[in-house]
Design a protein around this motif. Structure first.
Motif, PDB file in Angstrom:
ATOM      1  N   ARG A 269      11.097 -39.150 -57.995  1.00 19.68           N
ATOM      2  CA  ARG A 269      11.898 -38.544 -56.907  1.00 19.68           C
ATOM      3  C   ARG A 269      12.487 -37.060 -57.413  1.00 19.68           C
ATOM      4  O   ARG A 269      12.426 -36.131 -56.740  1.00 19.68           O
ATOM      5  CB  ARG A 269      13.211 -39.499 -56.422  1.00 19.68           C
ATOM      6  CG  ARG A 269      13.940 -38.656 -55.459  1.00 19.68           C
ATOM      7  CD  ARG A 269      13.430 -38.612 -54.321  1.00 19.68           C
ATOM      8  NE  ARG A 269      14.204 -37.603 -53.136  1.00 19.68           N
ATOM      9  CZ  ARG A 269      13.807 -36.901 -52.247  1.00 19.68           C
ATOM     10  NH1 ARG A 269      12.590 -36.372 -52.288  1.00 19.68           N
ATOM     11  NH2 ARG A 269      14.623 -36.437 -51.363  1.00 19.68           N
ATOM     12  N   ALA A 270      12.796 -37.330 -58.802  1.00 19.75           N
ATOM     13  CA  ALA A 270      13.213 -35.927 -59.223  1.00 19.75           C
ATOM     14  C   ALA A 270      12.064 -34.805 -59.177  1.00 19.75           C
ATOM     15  O   ALA A 270      12.394 -33.666 -58.843  1.00 19.75           O
ATOM     16  CB  ALA A 270      13.569 -35.975 -60.718  1.00 19.75           C
ATOM     17  N   SER A 278      15.444 -25.864 -54.194  1.00 19.73           N
ATOM     18  CA  SER A 278      15.874 -25.053 -55.072  1.00 19.73           C
ATOM     19  C   SER A 278      17.188 -25.563 -55.575  1.00 19.73           C
ATOM     20  O   SER A 278      18.105 -24.957 -56.248  1.00 19.73           O
ATOM     21  CB  SER A 278      16.374 -23.627 -54.582  1.00 19.73           C
ATOM     22  OG  SER A 278      15.148 -23.182 -54.326  1.00 19.73           O
ATOM     23  N   LEU A 279      17.513 -27.005 -55.385  1.00 20.51           N
ATOM     24  CA  LEU A 279      18.501 -27.652 -55.963  1.00 20.51           C
ATOM     25  C   LEU A 279      18.707 -27.463 -57.587  1.00 20.51           C
ATOM     26  O   LEU A 279      17.870 -27.430 -58.417  1.00 20.51           O
ATOM     27  CB  LEU A 279      18.612 -29.124 -55.809  1.00 20.51           C
ATOM     28  CG  LEU A 279      18.739 -29.407 -54.163  1.00 20.51           C
ATOM     29  CD1 LEU A 279      18.420 -30.744 -54.017  1.00 20.51           C
ATOM     30  CD2 LEU A 279      20.010 -28.976 -53.660  1.00 20.51           C
ATOM     31  N   PHE A 315       5.122 -25.996 -61.112  1.00 21.31           N
ATOM     32  CA  PHE A 315       4.737 -26.679 -59.744  1.00 21.31           C
ATOM     33  C   PHE A 315       5.574 -26.542 -58.734  1.00 21.31           C
ATOM     34  O   PHE A 315       5.322 -26.589 -57.543  1.00 21.31           O
ATOM     35  CB  PHE A 315       4.776 -28.260 -60.153  1.00 21.31           C
ATOM     36  CG  PHE A 315       3.679 -28.826 -60.854  1.00 21.31           C
ATOM     37  CD1 PHE A 315       2.419 -28.885 -60.571  1.00 21.31           C
ATOM     38  CD2 PHE A 315       4.051 -29.245 -62.198  1.00 21.31           C
ATOM     39  CE1 PHE A 315       1.682 -29.203 -61.569  1.00 21.31           C
ATOM     40  CE2 PHE A 315       3.162 -29.605 -62.812  1.00 21.31           C
ATOM     41  CZ  PHE A 315       1.957 -29.790 -62.593  1.00 21.31           C
ATOM     42  N   GLY A 316       6.748 -25.754 -58.831  1.00 20.60           N
ATOM     43  CA  GLY A 316       7.684 -25.472 -57.753  1.00 20.60           C
ATOM     44  C   GLY A 316       7.225 -24.155 -56.771  1.00 20.60           C
ATOM     45  O   GLY A 316       6.603 -23.488 -57.461  1.00 20.60           O
ATOM     46  N   LYS A 317       7.887 -24.486 -55.760  1.00 19.17           N
ATOM     47  CA  LYS A 317       7.327 -23.342 -54.691  1.00 19.17           C
ATOM     48  C   LYS A 317       8.389 -22.279 -54.591  1.00 19.17           C
ATOM     49  O   LYS A 317       8.343 -21.445 -53.798  1.00 19.17           O
ATOM     50  CB  LYS A 317       6.921 -23.765 -53.226  1.00 19.17           C
ATOM     51  CG  LYS A 317       7.955 -24.483 -52.425  1.00 19.17           C
ATOM     52  CD  LYS A 317       7.431 -25.164 -51.205  1.00 19.17           C
ATOM     53  CE  LYS A 317       8.667 -25.894 -50.537  1.00 19.17           C
ATOM     54  NZ  LYS A 317       8.048 -26.249 -49.096  1.00 19.17           N
ATOM     55  N   SER A 318       9.565 -22.631 -55.247  1.00 17.88           N
ATOM     56  CA  SER A 318      10.821 -21.528 -54.772  1.00 17.88           C
ATOM     57  C   SER A 318      11.418 -21.472 -56.385  1.00 17.88           C
ATOM     58  O   SER A 318      11.332 -22.382 -57.117  1.00 17.88           O
ATOM     59  CB  SER A 318      11.666 -22.131 -53.875  1.00 17.88           C
ATOM     60  OG  SER A 318      12.099 -23.354 -54.274  1.00 17.88           O
ATOM     61  N   ARG A 319      12.235 -20.382 -56.392  1.00 18.39           N
ATOM     62  CA  ARG A 319      12.990 -20.349 -57.730  1.00 18.39           C
ATOM     63  C   ARG A 319      13.972 -21.304 -57.775  1.00 18.39           C
ATOM     64  O   ARG A 319      14.604 -21.642 -56.805  1.00 18.39           O
ATOM     65  CB  ARG A 319      13.402 -18.881 -57.761  1.00 18.39           C
ATOM     66  CG  ARG A 319      12.370 -17.573 -57.735  1.00 18.39           C
ATOM     67  CD  ARG A 319      12.978 -16.413 -57.853  1.00 18.39           C
ATOM     68  NE  ARG A 319      13.736 -16.256 -59.050  1.00 18.39           N
ATOM     69  CZ  ARG A 319      13.187 -15.618 -60.271  1.00 18.39           C
ATOM     70  NH1 ARG A 319      12.158 -15.742 -60.414  1.00 18.39           N
ATOM     71  NH2 ARG A 319      14.297 -15.891 -61.228  1.00 18.39           N
ATOM     72  N   ALA A 320      14.411 -21.830 -59.072  1.00 17.78           N
ATOM     73  CA  ALA A 320      15.493 -22.685 -59.181  1.00 17.78           C
ATOM     74  C   ALA A 320      16.822 -21.927 -58.914  1.00 17.78           C
ATOM     75  O   ALA A 320      16.964 -20.596 -59.320  1.00 17.78           O
ATOM     76  CB  ALA A 320      15.524 -23.075 -60.711  1.00 17.78           C
TER      77      ALA A 320
END
Length: 322
Positions: A269-270, A278-279, A315-320
């Motif tokens: 889940r994480a 972006s959490l 792998f992320g599609k948005s900035r943290a």
């Protein structure tokens, strides 16, 4: 290294993969302003023209006789994991290694080296999808399924696809040093050295259901409530079982103790949240049931061989979120 330009024998085979062929071809055909870095030869058994998986055709420079003077032999993938290399190719690889050449198997090319016996008693890498099959076929080889590439006594193997670039640049560094390898990497617009290993790419799906209907209902409940703490006593009561009976049923149904199952589900889940939101890391730790962000980071790094932030960068599609 001597002043002579190292000779690279790039070995082709029927129905070869254009990408796996192109990776070492690009790297080892690179040139300095004054001279080529390597003398690249395209080689095949009998030297026929060979057709790739689709319409591409390659005309080799010659047959396996060219491997006799090669400093580096490269098998870029393999067309059929059930098919050992022909005797003439096996002999060429063994002879080259015996006289001191580097022998390289990129991705499934590790199978060719293993069939030839070059990997017996050695460490190796290959594409993570082949791990069960490779381990069963070649029990005398120690697979490192996190490594992007492995070198053991002049036998070099790499993980899947893109790792062939990492492996090829590693060979350039061995012959010419970091500065030249970095120049080639910049020309190809790729990083000269990648952090992390292939473990971060391995899919490790968790079965959504089991053959135990009562446990299935419990798994649904747990997945909907991952943020909450759960104890064996609480869950045993929920399933109207004794603690001992519940523990036995859960392990039989899932193959894991409750604690390990929960950690795996929380990490899955994480990873989804890291890839799609972006959490903050702290918030993801809270939503997935880890007691602290430190605990979350420790479990994540141990399982995925990379930090949560590193996973998001890959792998992320948005900035943290900061």
């Amino acid at each position: 290294m001597s002043d002579a330009v190292p000779v690279v024998a790039l070995i082709t085979y029927p129905r070869f993969s254009p990408f796996h062929f192109a990776v070492p071809y690009l790297v080892f055909s690179a040139e300095l302003p004054t001279q080529p870095l390597f003398d690249l030869k395209i080689v095949s058994s009998g030297a026929p023209s060979l057709v790739a998986e689709r319409a591409l055709t390659v005309q080799p420079d010659g047959g396996l006789e060219l491997t006799k003077t090669a400093d580096i032999l490269i098998v870029p993938g393999w067309h059929d994991l059930n098919e050992p290399p022909a005797p003439d190719l096996t002999e060429a690889l063994l002879s080259a290694h015996a006289r001191g050449a580097h022998v390289v198997g990129l991705c499934y090319g590790a199978y060719v080296l293993a069939y030839a016996g070059l990997l017996d008693g050695k460490r190796a890498s290959t594409h993570w999808m082949a791990e069960p099959d490779f381990s069963q076929r070649f029990p005398n080889v120690t697979l490192d399924m996190n490594a992007l590439y492995v070198e053991d006594n002049r036998v070099i193997t790499s993980a899947g696809t893109g790792a062939g670039l990492d492996c090829s640049l590693h060979i350039v560094r061995e012959y010419y040093g970091h500065q030249i390898a970095n120049k080639i990497a910049r020309t190809l617009v790729i990083p000269p050295h990648r952090e992390g290993g292939q473990a971060q790419f391995i899919e490790q799906p968790i079965a959504s259901s089991t053959q135990d209907a009562q446990i299935n209902l419990l798994l649904d409940y747990l997945r909907e409530n991952l943020a909450r703490p759960h104890s064996i006593d609480e869950l045993a009561k929920r399933t109207t079982m004794s603690r001992r009976t519940f523990t036995r049923h859960f392990l039989k149904a899932t193959g894991l103790p409750l604690g390990d199952w929960l950690v795996n589900e929380r990490l899955q889940r994480a990873r989804e949240l890291l890839e799609t939101t972006s959490l903050s890391i702290d918030k993801i730790a809270e939503l997935t049931g880890f007691q602290t962000s430190v605990s979350f980071r420790q479990h994540f790094k141990k399982k995925c061989q990379i930090s949560p932030r590193g996973w998001r960068q890959v792998f992320g599609k948005s900035r943290a979120a900061k």
